[in-house]
Design a protein around this motif. Structure first.
Motif, short mmCIF file in Angstrom:
data_model
loop_
_atom_site.label_atom_id
_atom_site.label_comp_id
_atom_site.label_asym_id
_atom_site.label_seq_id
_atom_site.Cartn_x
_atom_site.Cartn_y
_atom_site.Cartn_z
N SER A 233 0.81 -1.23 0.00
CA SER A 233 0.00 0.00 0.00
C SER A 233 0.84 1.27 0.00
N SER A 234 2.15 1.17 0.09
CA SER A 234 3.00 2.36 0.01
C SER A 234 3.02 2.93 -1.42
N PHE A 235 2.58 2.13 -2.39
CA PHE A 235 2.51 2.57 -3.78
C PHE A 235 1.12 3.14 -4.05
N ALA A 236 1.07 4.32 -4.65
CA ALA A 236 -0.22 4.95 -4.94
C ALA A 236 -1.08 4.07 -5.84
N TYR A 237 -0.49 3.53 -6.90
CA TYR A 237 -1.27 2.71 -7.82
C TYR A 237 -1.82 1.47 -7.13
N SER A 238 -1.07 0.92 -6.17
CA SER A 238 -1.52 -0.27 -5.44
C SER A 238 -2.75 0.05 -4.61
N ARG A 239 -2.74 1.19 -3.94
CA ARG A 239 -3.90 1.60 -3.15
C ARG A 239 -5.12 1.81 -4.04
N GLN A 240 -4.90 2.40 -5.22
CA GLN A 240 -6.01 2.68 -6.13
C GLN A 240 -6.59 1.39 -6.70
N ARG A 241 -5.72 0.45 -7.06
CA ARG A 241 -6.21 -0.81 -7.62
C ARG A 241 -6.93 -1.64 -6.57
N MET A 242 -6.40 -1.66 -5.37
CA MET A 242 -7.06 -2.37 -4.27
C MET A 242 -8.43 -1.78 -4.00
N ALA A 243 -8.52 -0.46 -4.05
CA ALA A 243 -9.80 0.21 -3.81
C ALA A 243 -10.82 -0.16 -4.88
N GLY A 244 -10.38 -0.26 -6.14
CA GLY A 244 -11.27 -0.66 -7.22
C GLY A 244 -11.79 -2.07 -7.03
N PHE A 245 -10.92 -2.96 -6.59
CA PHE A 245 -11.30 -4.34 -6.32
C PHE A 245 -12.33 -4.41 -5.19
N HIS A 246 -12.04 -3.70 -4.11
CA HIS A 246 -12.95 -3.69 -2.96
C HIS A 246 -14.32 -3.13 -3.34
N ALA A 247 -14.33 -2.06 -4.12
CA ALA A 247 -15.59 -1.42 -4.50
C ALA A 247 -16.47 -2.37 -5.30
#
Length: 351
Positions: free
Chosen positions: A198-212
């Motif tokens: 989660s220290s990577f911005a893109y990783s946080r964004q992709r994880m958020a898309g998956f969760h949503a």
């Protein structure tokens, strides 16, 4: 012949960074008085003489000088992620087409060596800077943009709230959301996720898309089916896949935020007797050359590498030329490329 005393020598003697020495010498930025005193004492003791000719080029760099300079500094990651290497190569080619050469400076994402960057900036005085690395502190990036025409070509631009920096990226959230919805649309309900830290911005964004997408469908995101790896490393993904497939209950699909992760999942699945895509669907991200080389070929989110590189160069040249690109942010679309690693659910493997 006596050794030339450098800013690095002064920094080590005063126990400060090269950037701090630079600020003291050029009277820029805030420096504590005791720190300034230590630096001045080191300069006096060591007999440091500033290279005025080089320093003056960096200090007086303006739009007119930038037009005459044909050098672009490319700040990228250290190559741990294959996509970064491909993107850097594409930017280099696009820059050459426009009459610019690039100097590639790889940085370890977890430990950005700003002292080294500062020294290179002083010596090269580039016409502009393109940043492709995904994780860097915002403050130094903003400082760079004040001194040099700067473009961010990564999801790092989403972390910069201040105006004044041009950027080009993709919508990581929407891309991953769409990939997840695709898996759900072909009947999968038990989804696992392998991403980066989660220290990577893109990783946080992709994880958020998956969760949503999972939440919207009323499905849980299981902690034991979720992995966040510290780098885009095949062997780390291989270990994660082995841990995943040791569970009593198995997922019927795995969404990976890098093609190399998807490749590892496909290979490990075979070792466990899990058929892809009959028992398990797998999706990657990036659409690198390896995505079509796996057996079966990997379904993946395709990033527009050439367009990213071309747009980054166009924005930088516009900023160098007249300074009008600094507030522009461009988001390029992605495509989900359907290959043979995904298919309709046909009885998920379980033990």
């Amino acid at each position: 012949m006596a050794k030339e005393i450098t800013m690095q020598d002064v920094a080590e003697y005063a126990n400060v960074s090269v950037a701090t020495v630079s600020r003291v010498l050029n009277q820029t930025g805030k420096v504590k008085e005791d720190t300034r005193a230590r630096v001045m004492d080191a300069i006096s003791t060591l007999g440091f003489v500033q290279n005025v000719s080089v320093r003056s080029v960096a200090d007086t760099l303006g739009r007119e000088q930038a037009r005459q300079n044909s050098l672009i500094l490319l700040l990228s990651s250290d190559g741990a992620h294959r996509f970064d290497v491909v993107l850097s190569s594409a930017i280099t080619k696009q820059a050459l087409r426009r009459g610019y050469q690039t100097v590639y400076l790889p940085l370890r994402v977890a430990n950005v060596e700003w002292e080294r960057v500062e020294d290179i900036l002083i010596r090269l005085a580039p016409a502009g800077i393109i940043i492709t690395t995904q994780a860097m502190p915002c403050a130094p990036v903003l400082e760079l943009a004040k001194r040099f025409p700067t473009v961010i070509c990564s999801s790092l631009i989403d972390e910069i709230n201040e105006a004044g920096i041009a950027g080009v990226t993709i919508d990581n959230y929407s891309a991953t959301y769409a990939a997840t919805k695709y898996l759900l649309s072909i009947g999968h309900r038990k989804l696992a996720y392998i991403g980066n830290h989660s220290s990577f911005a893109y990783s946080r964004q992709r994880m958020a898309g998956f969760h949503a997408a999972m939440k919207e469908s009323g499905l849980p995101v299981r902690a034991d089916w979720t992995f966040q790896l510290f780098s885009a490393d095949y062997f780390l993904a291989e270990e994660a896949a082995k841990e995943l497939f040791k569970n009593e209950e198995l997922p019927d699909a795995v969404l990976c935020c890098a093609d190399v992760f998807g490749m590892a999942v496909v290979n490990v699945a075979g070792q466990f007797g899990i058929r892809v895509p009959q028992d398990l669907s797998v999706i990657g991200f990036d659409d690198l050359d390896i995505a079509s080389m796996t057996t079966p070929a990997l379904t993946t989110v395709a990033q527009p590498v050439v367009k990213l590189a071309s747009q980054a160069c166009e924005l930088l040249l516009e900023e160098i030329g007249n300074g009008t690109a600094r507030n522009r942010r461009v988001i390029l679309p992605t495509d989900l490329v359907i290959r043979n690693s995904t298919g309709p659910k046909d009885g998920a493997a379980s033990r």
